[in-house]
Design a protein around this motif. Sequence first.
Motif, mmCIF file in Angstrom:
data_model
loop_
_atom_site.group_PDB
_atom_site.id
_atom_site.type_symbol
_atom_site.label_atom_id
_atom_site.label_comp_id
_atom_site.label_asym_id
_atom_site.label_seq_id
_atom_site.Cartn_x
_atom_site.Cartn_y
_atom_site.Cartn_z
ATOM 1 N N THR A 40 0.831 -1.206 0.000
ATOM 2 C CA THR A 40 0.000 0.000 0.000
ATOM 3 C C THR A 40 0.865 1.256 0.000
ATOM 4 N N GLY A 41 1.961 1.213 0.760
ATOM 5 C CA GLY A 41 2.846 2.370 0.820
ATOM 6 C C GLY A 41 3.497 2.678 -0.513
ATOM 7 N N LEU A 42 3.962 1.655 -1.213
ATOM 8 C CA LEU A 42 4.581 1.874 -2.521
ATOM 9 C C LEU A 42 3.564 2.406 -3.532
ATOM 10 N N CYS A 43 2.338 1.871 -3.471
ATOM 11 C CA CYS A 43 1.300 2.376 -4.380
ATOM 12 C C CYS A 43 0.950 3.823 -4.057
ATOM 13 N N THR A 44 0.836 4.134 -2.779
ATOM 14 C CA THR A 44 0.522 5.496 -2.374
ATOM 15 C C THR A 44 1.631 6.459 -2.775
ATOM 16 N N MET A 45 2.878 6.017 -2.593
ATOM 17 C CA MET A 45 3.999 6.853 -3.007
ATOM 18 C C MET A 45 3.989 7.033 -4.519
ATOM 19 N N GLY A 46 3.501 6.014 -5.249
ATOM 20 C CA GLY A 46 3.379 6.130 -6.701
ATOM 21 C C GLY A 46 2.466 7.271 -7.105
ATOM 22 N N PHE A 47 1.366 7.476 -6.357
ATOM 23 C CA PHE A 47 0.473 8.604 -6.621
ATOM 24 C C PHE A 47 1.256 9.920 -6.522
ATOM 25 N N GLY A 48 1.993 10.079 -5.413
ATOM 26 C CA GLY A 48 2.748 11.317 -5.216
ATOM 27 C C GLY A 48 3.850 11.493 -6.231
ATOM 28 N N LEU A 49 4.526 10.397 -6.582
ATOM 29 C CA LEU A 49 5.597 10.474 -7.572
ATOM 30 C C LEU A 49 5.030 10.873 -8.932
ATOM 31 N N GLY A 50 3.887 10.300 -9.290
ATOM 32 C CA GLY A 50 3.253 10.666 -10.557
ATOM 33 C C GLY A 50 2.867 12.128 -10.590
ATOM 34 N N ALA A 51 2.342 12.627 -9.460
ATOM 35 C CA ALA A 51 1.972 14.042 -9.388
ATOM 36 C C ALA A 51 3.192 14.939 -9.571
ATOM 37 N N ALA A 52 4.288 14.585 -8.906
ATOM 38 C CA ALA A 52 5.504 15.395 -9.008
ATOM 39 C C ALA A 52 6.099 15.334 -10.417
ATOM 40 N N LEU A 53 6.111 14.146 -11.020
ATOM 41 C CA LEU A 53 6.649 14.010 -12.373
ATOM 42 C C LEU A 53 5.816 14.801 -13.375
ATOM 43 N N GLY A 54 4.488 14.738 -13.227
ATOM 44 C CA GLY A 54 3.631 15.472 -14.146
ATOM 45 C C GLY A 54 3.883 16.957 -14.093
ATOM 46 N N ALA A 55 3.973 17.501 -12.884
ATOM 47 C CA ALA A 55 4.189 18.938 -12.733
ATOM 48 C C ALA A 55 5.596 19.347 -13.155
ATOM 49 N N GLY A 56 6.576 18.491 -12.844
ATOM 50 C CA GLY A 56 7.964 18.866 -13.083
ATOM 51 C C GLY A 56 8.455 18.659 -14.504
ATOM 52 N N LEU A 57 7.844 17.742 -15.248
ATOM 53 C CA LEU A 57 8.364 17.392 -16.573
ATOM 54 C C LEU A 57 7.594 18.014 -17.728
ATOM 55 N N VAL A 58 6.403 18.558 -17.470
ATOM 56 C CA VAL A 58 5.593 19.010 -18.601
ATOM 57 C C VAL A 58 6.280 20.130 -19.387
ATOM 58 N N GLN A 59 6.878 21.082 -18.706
ATOM 59 C CA GLN A 59 7.533 22.164 -19.442
ATOM 60 C C GLN A 59 8.825 21.713 -20.118
ATOM 61 N N PRO A 60 9.694 20.902 -19.464
ATOM 62 C CA PRO A 60 10.845 20.360 -20.201
ATOM 63 C C PRO A 60 10.434 19.527 -21.420
ATOM 64 N N LEU A 61 9.368 18.740 -21.296
ATOM 65 C CA LEU A 61 8.887 17.969 -22.433
ATOM 66 C C LEU A 61 8.407 18.880 -23.559
ATOM 67 N N GLN A 62 7.757 19.963 -23.192
ATOM 68 C CA GLN A 62 7.297 20.922 -24.199
ATOM 69 C C GLN A 62 8.484 21.486 -24.965
ATOM 70 N N HIS A 63 9.560 21.777 -24.240
ATOM 71 C CA HIS A 63 10.767 22.299 -24.898
ATOM 72 C C HIS A 63 11.369 21.254 -25.828
ATOM 73 N N VAL A 64 11.467 20.016 -25.361
ATOM 74 C CA VAL A 64 12.044 18.933 -26.161
ATOM 75 C C VAL A 64 11.210 18.672 -27.409
ATOM 76 N N LEU A 65 9.889 18.818 -27.302
ATOM 77 C CA LEU A 65 8.989 18.524 -28.414
ATOM 78 C C LEU A 65 8.709 19.751 -29.283
ATOM 79 N N GLY A 66 9.651 20.656 -29.306
ATOM 80 C CA GLY A 66 9.557 21.806 -30.211
ATOM 81 C C GLY A 66 8.564 22.858 -29.785
ATOM 82 N N GLY A 67 8.295 22.950 -28.480
ATOM 83 C CA GLY A 67 7.387 23.969 -27.978
ATOM 84 C C GLY A 67 5.925 23.597 -28.100
ATOM 85 N N SER A 68 5.631 22.358 -28.466
ATOM 86 C CA SER A 68 4.238 21.931 -28.629
ATOM 87 C C SER A 68 3.645 21.500 -27.298
#
Length: 427
Positions: free
Chosen positions: A143-171
């Motif tokens: 349960t702890g690993l799954c719960t931490m997965g929720f938080g990790l997914g939230a952090a990755l989504g917020a932290g990577l969206v702008q770098p991904l936009q840059h990598v994908l040509g600003g799209s």
Amino acid sequence: MEERRRAGTALLGLGARLATGMVLLALVMVSVNLRPTITTVAGVMNQVPGVFGLDPALLPLLGTLPVLAFGVSGPIGPWLARRFGTGRAVALALVVLALALVVRVLVPVLLLPGTFLAGMSIMTASVLVPQIVKANHGTGWWTGLCTMGFGLGAALGAGLVQPLQHVLGGSLPWALAVWAVPALMGAILIHRSGGAAADAATSSPTGDASSTIVGRRPAEPLRKQRTAWAVTAFFGLQAMLYFAITSWLAVYLVSRGIAAAESAALLAWFSLAGLPASLLAPVLAGRPGVLKILAPGLGLSVALALLGVLAAPSELQFLMVGILGVVQSAGFGLAMALVVIRSDGPQSAGRLSAMSQGFGFALASLGPLGAGLLHTMTGGWDVTFWVLALEAVVLAGAGFFAIRGPLVSVEQAPAPVEPGTEATLVG
């Protein structure tokens, strides 16, 4: 001959451990996929009107739609599990999630409906995670690993969206759509490895695939089980606090004179600081002596942390926001653990998960709105934080009652046996 038998037994044991490990890996992968849908958009909300032609007045609706979808789609997961099996139901939900993530950004007119569909898919998968944990006799670490997965997914989504936009040509559309790839990966993993034990448990009324008991009466409905309502209240109140805090914390910090960039960083710190706590809380909850203190204690801790953020000077906000992140994330980890701990079988865990998350997220959708209204009505933040702290005290009361009373059960109970007769066991 004896050596061959021992070798065969060892191989069977190794195979069982590998299968169990694959189930856990699949569950963590599923969990990681259940938050980026929300946090990716939140991280680029200022770009959405220009890129997708959305009326800026509808931005609050865009942020609220996933939570509203959580609140109305709780029963879908258990229904699909009964029809197709638990693993296949989760896989189907992730495939629909992947499609929704792509369609909502490539067809701008479907941005809002696609976001709502994505929220429904997330909820469908989310409510079945505790059922699979229960069916596989998962420990608090599961349960702890799954719960931490929720938080990790939230952090990755917020932290990577702008770098991904840059990598994908600003799209921006492709930076959001690319999250369909891990969703499909999760679908493949859970379909191949995640449903075996859970599906076997779902196939019979008792949670035991090998037997069917004749002469049993229906269990008491969930709506009449006080433990179910206590667990639901705990889940809903902690979720309501979480969404209220994440929606307004950065705005509050800016009002205290902290720069906007630093306030955004402190909001990210709120999520990151809580990751270890979301892992450890379900593990500690597996110890009855600790659980008696942990369930009500976390509510009181959240109340004190909220008041600490309100009272602390700017230079101490890093510390206080970190403490708030720890106790808030621990509350979410405990809420997920209670679904497993306070249910008597896989089907009961699935139904309790649907009830607690369905009603809980419906309640949680009021958190950001209520906090914002209080701030607008009073012109400051003191009343808002004191009301949230009071809610955390109520959360402590819900935790107190959630760990007491009988286990939640939707399994059929043995019917009274007449003198001279006995139930028949077939199988």
